[in-house]
Design an enzyme around this catalytic site. Structure first.
Site, PDB file in Angstrom:
ATOM      1  N   ILE A   1       5.546   7.332  37.107  1.00 13.36           N
ATOM      2  CA  ILE A   1       4.771   6.134  36.807  1.00 13.36           C
ATOM      3  C   ILE A   1       5.176   5.759  35.387  1.00 13.36           C
ATOM      4  O   ILE A   1       4.807   6.434  34.424  1.00 13.36           O
ATOM      5  CB  ILE A   1       3.254   6.382  36.895  1.00 13.36           C
ATOM      6  N   PRO A   2       5.975   4.703  35.215  1.00 17.75           N
ATOM      7  CA  PRO A   2       6.705   4.496  33.963  1.00 17.75           C
ATOM      8  C   PRO A   2       5.889   3.869  32.834  1.00 17.75           C
ATOM      9  O   PRO A   2       6.164   2.751  32.387  1.00 17.75           O
ATOM     10  CB  PRO A   2       7.861   3.597  34.394  1.00 17.75           C
ATOM     11  N   CYS A   3       4.912   4.595  32.327  1.00 16.27           N
ATOM     12  CA  CYS A   3       4.143   4.084  31.195  1.00 16.27           C
ATOM     13  C   CYS A   3       5.013   3.951  29.948  1.00 16.27           C
ATOM     14  O   CYS A   3       4.668   3.213  29.018  1.00 16.27           O
ATOM     15  CB  CYS A   3       2.932   4.972  30.923  1.00 16.27           C
ATOM     16  N   HIS A   4       6.170   4.626  29.939  1.00 16.04           N
ATOM     17  CA  HIS A   4       7.072   4.519  28.789  1.00 16.04           C
ATOM     18  C   HIS A   4       7.698   3.130  28.694  1.00 16.04           C
ATOM     19  O   HIS A   4       8.261   2.773  27.657  1.00 16.04           O
ATOM     20  CB  HIS A   4       8.183   5.577  28.892  1.00 16.04           C
ATOM     21  N   ARG A   5       7.620   2.329  29.744  1.00 15.80           N
ATOM     22  CA  ARG A   5       8.204   0.988  29.728  1.00 15.80           C
ATOM     23  C   ARG A   5       7.244  -0.062  29.170  1.00 15.80           C
ATOM     24  O   ARG A   5       7.539  -1.255  29.210  1.00 15.80           O
ATOM     25  CB  ARG A   5       8.651   0.594  31.140  1.00 15.80           C
TER      26      ARG A   5
END
Length: 280
Positions: free
Chosen positions: A245-249
């Protein structure tokens, strides 16, 4: 004992930190290599093997100018086009479908007493991981610099669950996400504890294409809660499944990287790695 992959990542992270702290002086290859105790030749080779591009090119993807251009939508790639039109090719995760299923109150009441959770440790390009799953799917992924602490954080999520150290099929399949060839990826199911608002935010994060960047405001707009930036930020910070789940984006509207539960340097490394992957 640290694996070679872990040692390599730590060297890359140290180099990224050094360049970001000293960017005004535009440190050259020799200077950065000396900082991490490698010859320029070996540093260049290590970095290129890890990121797929040169250190100089990689740092371009970490610049404010690049981030701002992404936020303005002016740097769409063939990769993004394939994503938007539903086409396969260009290395897109076209076979990957991530489905989130929220846990029922019965599944996580009393600290998850009804849950049996498998967990294991694994390597990634950004450091070691702890991966956990229930019978229904992945329930937790976190970077695990300290395995004991990482397991204690998992236990804090479900203090009364039954834990088994076992790498099951769900975990192994999810870890294919770190490979540059995704032909072996199949459907990934996530089984998550969260409020309806959190689940909505996490589902919105899954729609950000690899190499793309959004702001907290973008996510708030997507879930039809334009005034909920703070709540969106809290939900992103509570993301229980790192990277997948790409919270880094999600970055600040200024183009700055911002905070990350597993460290801002790691966030920068992931953003640069993904940008390199989709722009090759």
């Amino acid at each position: 004992m640290k694996t070679q992959e872990q040692i390599n990542y730590e060297r890359i992270a140290e180099a990224i930190d050094y360049i970001k702290l000293n960017f005004k002086g535009q440190p050259n290859l020799d200077e950065v290599a000396e900082k991490i105790n490698l010859s320029p030749f070996h540093f260049q080779r290590l970095f290129t093997d890890w990121a797929g591009i040169s250190p100089k090119k990689f740092l371009q993807y970490l610049s404010l100018e690049y981030a701002k251009s992404m936020l303005k939508g002016k740097s769409a790639t063939l990769f993004d086009t394939a994503y938007e039109t539903g086409l396969s090719g260009t290395g897109r995760l076209h076979d990957l479908f991530v489905n989130i299923e929220g846990m029922t109150p019965a599944e996580y009441k009393n600290g998850g007493a009804a849950l049996s959770i498998n967990y294991s440790f694994a390597e990634s390009p950004f450091g070691n991981l702890i991966v956990a799953s229930t019978a229904k799917g992945i329930c937790y992924i976190a970077f695990a610099d300290d395995p004991d602490f990482a397991f204690s954080e998992l236990q804090a999520q479900f203090p009364n669950a039954v834990y088994n150290q076992f790498a099951d099929t769900a975990q192994q399949n999810a870890l294919f996400i770190f490979r540059k060839d995704w032909t072996q990826l199949s459907e990934i199911k996530l089984h998550l504890k969260g409020t309806s608002f959190q689940l909505k935010v996490w589902e919105a994060l899954l729609k950000i294409p690899m190499g793309g960047l959004h702001t907290y405001g973008n996510i708030a707009q997507q879930i039809n809660s334009p005034q909920a930036n703070r709540a969106v930020g809290s939900a992103i910070g509570a993301n229980p499944v790192a990277f997948l789940i790409p919270c880094h984006r999600v970055i600040r509207s200024s183009g700055e990287t911002g905070q990350y539960h597993w460290g801002s340097t790691r966030k920068s490394a992931i953003i640069g790695w993904e940008a390199a992957l989709v722009n090759i």
